[in-house]
Enzyme design. Structure first.
Site, PDB file in Angstrom:
ATOM      1  N   TYR A 144      93.641 118.124  69.042  1.00 10.61           N
ATOM      2  CA  TYR A 144      93.490 116.679  68.836  1.00 10.61           C
ATOM      3  C   TYR A 144      94.385 115.897  69.792  1.00 10.61           C
ATOM      4  CZ  TYR A 144      93.632 112.009  66.915  1.00 10.61           C
ATOM      5  OH  TYR A 144      93.557 110.635  66.782  1.00 10.61           O
ATOM      6  N   ASN A 162     100.146 104.639  70.053  1.00  9.33           N
ATOM      7  CA  ASN A 162     100.216 105.084  68.661  1.00  9.33           C
ATOM      8  C   ASN A 162     101.627 104.964  68.099  1.00  9.33           C
ATOM      9  OD1 ASN A 162      99.192 106.174  66.326  1.00  9.33           O
ATOM     10  ND2 ASN A 162      98.202 107.889  67.353  1.00  9.33           N
ATOM     11  N   HIS A 181      90.543  99.961  73.113  1.00  7.25           N
ATOM     12  CA  HIS A 181      91.488  99.544  72.084  1.00  7.25           C
ATOM     13  C   HIS A 181      92.198  98.233  72.445  1.00  7.25           C
ATOM     14  CE1 HIS A 181      90.604 103.402  70.490  1.00  7.25           C
ATOM     15  NE2 HIS A 181      91.615 103.471  69.654  1.00  7.25           N
ATOM     16  N   ARG A 209     125.605  75.970  41.961  1.00 10.38           N
ATOM     17  CA  ARG A 209     126.485  76.991  41.386  1.00 10.38           C
ATOM     18  C   ARG A 209     126.029  78.409  41.729  1.00 10.38           C
ATOM     19  NH1 ARG A 209     126.265  78.030  35.310  1.00 10.38           N
ATOM     20  NH2 ARG A 209     125.195  76.012  35.392  1.00 10.38           N
ATOM     21  N   GLY A 241      90.350 109.419  66.203  1.00  7.66           N
ATOM     22  CA  GLY A 241      89.947 108.822  64.940  1.00  7.66           C
ATOM     23  C   GLY A 241      88.745 109.546  64.371  1.00  7.66           C
TER      24      GLY A 241
END
Length: 532
Positions: A58, A201, A88, A295, A65
């Site tokens: 991969y 990535n 992309h 306060r 994807g």
């Protein structure tokens, strides 16, 4: 001119928040250490060995994807890497800020230098060259889901590295990236196996924005302690609630730090302690306790400080990380830097949840800090609750409206701060044909946090503007030395004091600039020394 910052040297072990700010905001040059270059070369040998094998791996010899099932032949792999960058780089909307893009690029380079991505040393050198030349790729607002990294933003940066798309030059003008590279003697990069994916990535955009937000919010928290103290003083409140022993019995460190800051601002004040007796002929308005917005200021700002401390812990861990998928892991021997026999493994470390959560936490803290500041401002302007101050701090109430509409503007900003506090990380939109079926939305969390901090700066500026005017209206009482320093500095900055109505927007802009530049805190510290 300011001298150019010293070079930031990147090694394989990560970087620091200060280094990110130096590169992103001050233009510090970047150098790759010899150990980083060695790690890059060793990891690349692992990738080259796997690329030569017939089995699909991969990110090296497959699609990406939902398309990862296809084995890509060697003759198509350069095209594959080029195509993933082009496809992309799909961002839309306005350009994001130069400092964000520089942080994103530097943090991606930090991960490349770790030796876990498998890119060639020349790719890392090319990215450092772009940073050092002041070439900033055009990155758009929308395109990241904060999972599989900040894909579209990082893709636009990788596209420029390839000599495609547009980029901003050091002069601020936008040109074709190829022209800018050529003008600075830089060659476009031809990407090989895994390199396109490795450039895209990571959580670098959201992390860069987190680091800058941490620095900005830290400064605003100190400014908020100052404005709260000024308001307490203007309202003739009591500083007894700031005593260290009171905060020691509820030992949150941020709370103690904020209370200590306020106490130092108020040291020597002639206005505090009139909460039961009144002054200067005005009827007494006995108060055993001040309102919560006064306060409880240390408790609210202190919770913000502790939230910031947690966010910084997350950021430091992420700075030490190598976020990529897949990653190159060392083998079992010491040869080639430990990478002999190394392997490439898929993982989920690109998921932005750790960063996205703290970005949302900080937006919540910013909204609450703005909310309590607005309540204090409203109290200064209401003659029924301000203990003797004129309505809306006007010169001639009725003829003059004073700061009435300044508070409207402040309230509008606070209302939007509350909307910006809605967590982006609670959302998820599945993508990539349900392969990427849970995403962090961390980029969106970072973008809205930047807006929130900008709004908070304005909110605190309005409180400071009102509080300094109110203190000056307390004739006959002497403010604390630190307050007097603020009054001198703010008037020198062109922010008007009490008087008849005038065009208010320029005054508010000057007050905002005074807070944003750090001059408010600097004026106080000229008397008190450094605050927390």
């Amino acid at each position: 001119m300011h001298p150019r910052p010293a070079p930031v040297v990147l090694g394989p072990a990560g970087t620091t928040a200060d280094d990110v700010l130096a590169v992103a905001r001050r233009g510090a040059p970047v150098e790759l250490s010899a150990s980083a270059l060695d790690a890059l070369a060793a990891a690349r040998r692992v990738v080259d060995d796997l690329a030569a094998k017939p089995e699909p791996v991969y990110g090296i010899s497959t699609g990406f994807g939902a398309l990862a099932v296809r084995h890509i032949s060697p003759d198509l792999r350069v095209q594959l890497q080029r195509n993933i960058v082009r496809s992309h780089a799909a961002g839309m909307g306005p350009r994001v800020e130069r400092e964000v893009v520089r942080a994103l690029m530097f943090l991606r380079l930090k991960t490349l230098a770790s030796g876990h991505t498998g890119v060639r040393p020349e790719v890392a050198r090319a990215m450092a060259g772009m940073l050092n030349a002041g070439i900033t790729p055009v990155v758009h607002e929308y395109g990241s889901l904060g999972c599989s990294g900040d894909l579209a933003p990082l893709s636009h940066c990788a596209l420029a590295l390839m000599g495609e798309g547009d980029a901003e030059g050091p002069d601020g003008a936008v040109h074709p990236a190829a022209d800018l590279l050529a003008a600075h003697g830089l060659a476009p990069v031809t990407l090989r196996e895994k390199e396109g994916l490795a450039l895209l990535n990571g959580t670098d955009g959201m992390l860069g924005m987190l680091l800058m937000a941490c620095a900005d919010l830290a400064a605003l928290l100190t400014a908020a302690d100052v404005t709260a103290a000024l308001t307490l003083e203007a309202l003739l409140g009591t500083d007894r609630v700031l005593a260290p022993e009171l905060h020691a019995v509820r030992p949150h460190p941020g709370q103690a730090a904020s209370a200590a800051n306020m106490l130092r601002v108020l040291d020597g004040s002639g206005l505090t302690g009139h909460h039961q007796t009144g002054h200067d002929g005005l009827p007494a308005a006995p108060r055993v306790q001040d309102a919560y917005s006064v306060r409880c200021a240390p408790q609210v700002a202190g919770a913000g400080r502790d939230t910031l401390a947690h966010a910084r812990t997350v950021a430091e861990r992420e700075l030490a990380a190598a976020v990529d998928n897949p990653v190159v892991l060392p083998g079992g021997t010491a040869d080639a830097g430990g990478y002999e026999g190394g392997r490439v493994e898929s993982n989920g470390n690109f998921h932005g949840a750790p960063v996205a959560y703290v970005l949302d936490f900080l937006a919540i803290a910013a909204a609450d800090l703005g909310s309590i500041a607005e309540r204090r401002t409203d109290r200064l302007l209401d003659k029924n609750r301000s203990h003797g101050l004129p309505a809306f701090l006007a010169g001639d109430p009725g003829v003059d409206s004073g700061l009435m509409i300044a508070q409207y503007t402040q309230a509008a900003l606070v209302s939007e701060l509350k909307r910006l506090a809605v967590p982006a990380s609670a959302d998820s939109i599945p993508s990539s044909a349900m392969q990427e079926d849970h995403v962090s939305m961390g980029w969106s969390a970072a973008r809205k946090l930047r807006t929130a901090l900008d709004h908070l700066t304005k909110v605190l500026a309005v409180e400071m503007y009102a509080a300094t005017r109110a203190v000056e209206l307390r004739a006959g009482l002497t403010p604390a030395p630190a307050t007097q320093a603020v009054l001198r500095a703010v008037r020198d900055a062109g922010v008007a004091g009490p008087g008849a109505d005038r065009f208010l927007s320029p005054d508010l802009a000057a007050a905002e600039g005074f807070v944003r530049s750090g001059r408010l805190v600097a004026a106080v510290e000229s008397v008190t020394g450094p605050l927390s």
